[in-house]
Motif scaffolding. Structure first.
Motif, PDB file in Angstrom:
ATOM      1  N   ASN A 109      84.787  34.599  34.297  1.00 19.35           N
ATOM      2  CA  ASN A 109      83.570  35.414  34.244  1.00 19.35           C
ATOM      3  C   ASN A 109      83.443  36.296  35.484  1.00 19.35           C
ATOM      4  O   ASN A 109      83.021  37.440  35.389  1.00 19.35           O
ATOM      5  N   GLN A 110      83.835  35.801  36.634  1.00 18.38           N
ATOM      6  CA  GLN A 110      83.790  36.616  37.849  1.00 18.38           C
ATOM      7  C   GLN A 110      84.719  37.822  37.731  1.00 18.38           C
ATOM      8  O   GLN A 110      84.428  38.888  38.261  1.00 18.38           O
ATOM      9  N   PHE A 111      85.841  37.663  37.019  1.00 19.97           N
ATOM     10  CA  PHE A 111      86.747  38.791  36.792  1.00 19.97           C
ATOM     11  C   PHE A 111      86.097  39.815  35.872  1.00 19.97           C
ATOM     12  O   PHE A 111      86.308  41.010  35.989  1.00 19.97           O
ATOM     13  N   LEU A 112      85.324  39.343  34.903  1.00 20.77           N
ATOM     14  CA  LEU A 112      84.754  40.217  33.880  1.00 20.77           C
ATOM     15  C   LEU A 112      83.491  40.946  34.341  1.00 20.77           C
ATOM     16  O   LEU A 112      83.227  42.056  33.899  1.00 20.77           O
ATOM     17  N   VAL A 113      82.714  40.336  35.204  1.00 21.06           N
ATOM     18  CA  VAL A 113      81.412  40.891  35.601  1.00 21.06           C
ATOM     19  C   VAL A 113      81.483  42.334  36.086  1.00 21.06           C
ATOM     20  O   VAL A 113      80.698  43.164  35.643  1.00 21.06           O
ATOM     21  N   PRO A 114      82.437  42.708  36.950  1.00 19.01           N
ATOM     22  CA  PRO A 114      82.437  44.102  37.434  1.00 19.01           C
ATOM     23  C   PRO A 114      82.645  45.131  36.328  1.00 19.01           C
ATOM     24  O   PRO A 114      82.299  46.290  36.493  1.00 19.01           O
ATOM     25  N   TYR A 115      83.207  44.726  35.205  1.00 16.73           N
ATOM     26  CA  TYR A 115      83.529  45.673  34.146  1.00 16.73           C
ATOM     27  C   TYR A 115      82.442  45.773  33.085  1.00 16.73           C
ATOM     28  O   TYR A 115      82.578  46.526  32.135  1.00 16.73           O
ATOM     29  N   GLN A 116      81.368  45.014  33.245  1.00 12.65           N
ATOM     30  CA  GLN A 116      80.211  45.121  32.353  1.00 12.65           C
ATOM     31  C   GLN A 116      80.602  45.081  30.877  1.00 12.65           C
ATOM     32  O   GLN A 116      80.365  46.021  30.131  1.00 12.65           O
ATOM     33  N   ILE A 117      81.218  43.990  30.488  1.00 14.09           N
ATOM     34  CA  ILE A 117      81.597  43.807  29.084  1.00 14.09           C
ATOM     35  C   ILE A 117      80.338  43.887  28.229  1.00 14.09           C
ATOM     36  O   ILE A 117      79.362  43.198  28.483  1.00 14.09           O
ATOM     37  N   LYS A 118      80.347  44.714  27.215  1.00 16.49           N
ATOM     38  CA  LYS A 118      79.149  44.914  26.403  1.00 16.49           C
ATOM     39  C   LYS A 118      79.049  43.944  25.229  1.00 16.49           C
ATOM     40  O   LYS A 118      77.978  43.696  24.716  1.00 16.49           O
ATOM     41  N   GLN A 119      80.165  43.423  24.773  1.00 15.03           N
ATOM     42  CA  GLN A 119      80.137  42.500  23.643  1.00 15.03           C
ATOM     43  C   GLN A 119      80.748  41.168  24.052  1.00 15.03           C
ATOM     44  O   GLN A 119      81.944  41.091  24.328  1.00 15.03           O
ATOM     45  N   ILE A 120      79.917  40.156  24.091  1.00 15.16           N
ATOM     46  CA  ILE A 120      80.373  38.808  24.401  1.00 15.16           C
ATOM     47  C   ILE A 120      79.873  37.898  23.290  1.00 15.16           C
ATOM     48  O   ILE A 120      78.674  37.862  23.000  1.00 15.16           O
ATOM     49  N   TYR A 121      80.801  37.208  22.657  1.00 14.07           N
ATOM     50  CA  TYR A 121      80.458  36.270  21.601  1.00 14.07           C
ATOM     51  C   TYR A 121      80.913  34.887  22.050  1.00 14.07           C
ATOM     52  O   TYR A 121      82.038  34.728  22.515  1.00 14.07           O
ATOM     53  N   ALA A 122      80.054  33.926  21.933  1.00 10.89           N
ATOM     54  CA  ALA A 122      80.377  32.562  22.318  1.00 10.89           C
ATOM     55  C   ALA A 122      80.130  31.661  21.116  1.00 10.89           C
ATOM     56  O   ALA A 122      79.017  31.610  20.594  1.00 10.89           O
ATOM     57  N   LEU A 123      81.176  30.990  20.678  1.00 10.15           N
ATOM     58  CA  LEU A 123      81.098  30.153  19.489  1.00 10.15           C
ATOM     59  C   LEU A 123      81.316  28.701  19.876  1.00 10.15           C
ATOM     60  O   LEU A 123      82.199  28.390  20.686  1.00 10.15           O
ATOM     61  N   SER A 124      80.524  27.822  19.294  1.00 13.32           N
ATOM     62  CA  SER A 124      80.690  26.399  19.585  1.00 13.32           C
ATOM     63  C   SER A 124      80.043  25.576  18.500  1.00 13.32           C
ATOM     64  O   SER A 124      79.043  25.973  17.908  1.00 13.32           O
ATOM     65  N   GLY A 125      80.612  24.437  18.265  1.00 12.69           N
ATOM     66  CA  GLY A 125      80.011  23.492  17.339  1.00 12.69           C
ATOM     67  C   GLY A 125      79.128  22.494  18.050  1.00 12.69           C
ATOM     68  O   GLY A 125      78.474  21.663  17.434  1.00 12.69           O
ATOM     69  N   SER A 126      79.093  22.583  19.384  1.00 11.77           N
ATOM     70  CA  SER A 126      78.310  21.609  20.142  1.00 11.77           C
ATOM     71  C   SER A 126      77.819  22.201  21.460  1.00 11.77           C
ATOM     72  O   SER A 126      78.306  21.847  22.527  1.00 11.77           O
ATOM     73  N   PHE A 127      76.880  23.122  21.363  1.00 16.54           N
ATOM     74  CA  PHE A 127      76.294  23.677  22.582  1.00 16.54           C
ATOM     75  C   PHE A 127      75.548  22.594  23.345  1.00 16.54           C
ATOM     76  O   PHE A 127      75.126  21.585  22.774  1.00 16.54           O
ATOM     77  N   HIS A 128      75.356  22.834  24.621  1.00 14.62           N
ATOM     78  CA  HIS A 128      74.610  21.882  25.443  1.00 14.62           C
ATOM     79  C   HIS A 128      73.123  21.914  25.079  1.00 14.62           C
ATOM     80  O   HIS A 128      72.626  22.907  24.546  1.00 14.62           O
ATOM     81  N   LYS A 129      72.440  20.844  25.389  1.00 13.18           N
ATOM     82  CA  LYS A 129      70.999  20.800  25.146  1.00 13.18           C
ATOM     83  C   LYS A 129      70.316  21.892  25.958  1.00 13.18           C
ATOM     84  O   LYS A 129      70.729  22.208  27.077  1.00 13.18           O
ATOM     85  N   ALA A 130      69.265  22.447  25.380  1.00 16.35           N
ATOM     86  CA  ALA A 130      68.515  23.519  26.056  1.00 16.35           C
ATOM     87  C   ALA A 130      67.949  23.026  27.381  1.00 16.35           C
ATOM     88  O   ALA A 130      67.614  21.855  27.535  1.00 16.35           O
ATOM     89  N   ASP A 131      67.863  23.940  28.310  1.00 16.65           N
ATOM     90  CA  ASP A 131      67.264  23.699  29.621  1.00 16.65           C
ATOM     91  C   ASP A 131      68.002  22.663  30.460  1.00 16.65           C
ATOM     92  O   ASP A 131      67.410  21.973  31.279  1.00 16.65           O
ATOM     93  N   THR A 132      69.311  22.561  30.266  1.00 16.29           N
ATOM     94  CA  THR A 132      70.144  21.756  31.155  1.00 16.29           C
ATOM     95  C   THR A 132      70.952  22.719  32.014  1.00 16.29           C
ATOM     96  O   THR A 132      71.079  23.903  31.687  1.00 16.29           O
TER      97      THR A 132
END
Length: 173
Positions: free
Chosen positions: A82-105
């Motif tokens: 992510n630190q490599f990507l931040v300077p380039y301002q990626i406009k489309q980021i998709y994150a897929l998961s079958g088990s996201f973490h609990k909210a507010d952790t």
């Protein structure tokens, strides 16, 4: 993707679905598949640990990124990418998961800082009803052996903890 198995799976799915599209060429980045490198490819399927070895400048032409198994975004490796990507301002980021973490952790906050908030949550039963998953019923069984000496013997068996015989203890128990 976080594992070598997912590289093969993703590559096969791309090839099966898009093999007639001449505009798409794949670059496979993984230490296990160096023969599949195609630096001229316009779609990169990469193992996160292999991508981490590239310089930040490698990511300057990336226009979109899809994280599979995105519940791992809170790990150090993903944060480095992510630190490599931040300077380039990626406009489309998709994150897929079958088990996201609990909210507010802390893990949820870290993943959200990389990929943004969860935009859509699809429950397992919805996928089954929609025909994307096979309807199954899971039954969990927990076996408690009354003999303490037998249980202790299983966990202290040298072969159980041996790299060459990981499953030996389970198979013989």
């Amino acid at each position: 993707v976080p594992s070598i198995q997912l590289i093969s799976q993703t590559r096969d799915e791309w090839m099966n679905e898009l093999q007639t599209d001449n505009a798409i060429t794949l670059d496979i980045i993984s230490g296990s598949f160096p023969q599949l490198r195609n630096p001229d490819g316009n779609v990169i399927i990469g193992n996160i640990d292999s991508l981490r070895e590239f310089p930040a400048s490698f990511f300057k032409n990336v226009g979109a990124i899809i994280y599979d198994e995105a519940h791992k975004l809170s790990t150090e490796t993903y944060q480095q990418i992510n630190q490599f990507l931040v300077p380039y301002q990626i406009k489309q980021i998709y994150a897929l998961s079958g088990s996201f973490h609990k909210a507010d952790t802390i893990e949820d906050w870290t993943a959200e800082s990389i990929a943004g908030p969860v935009m859509m949550h699809v429950a397992t039963y919805e996928l089954i009803e929609g025909g994307q998953l096979t309807p199954i019923e899971m039954i969990c069984c927990k076996f408690n052996h009354n003999d303490l000496a037998t249980r202790v013997a299983y966990y202290s068996d040298k072969k159980v903890n041996s790299e060459n015989h990981k499953n030996h203890g389970e198979l013989t128990f």
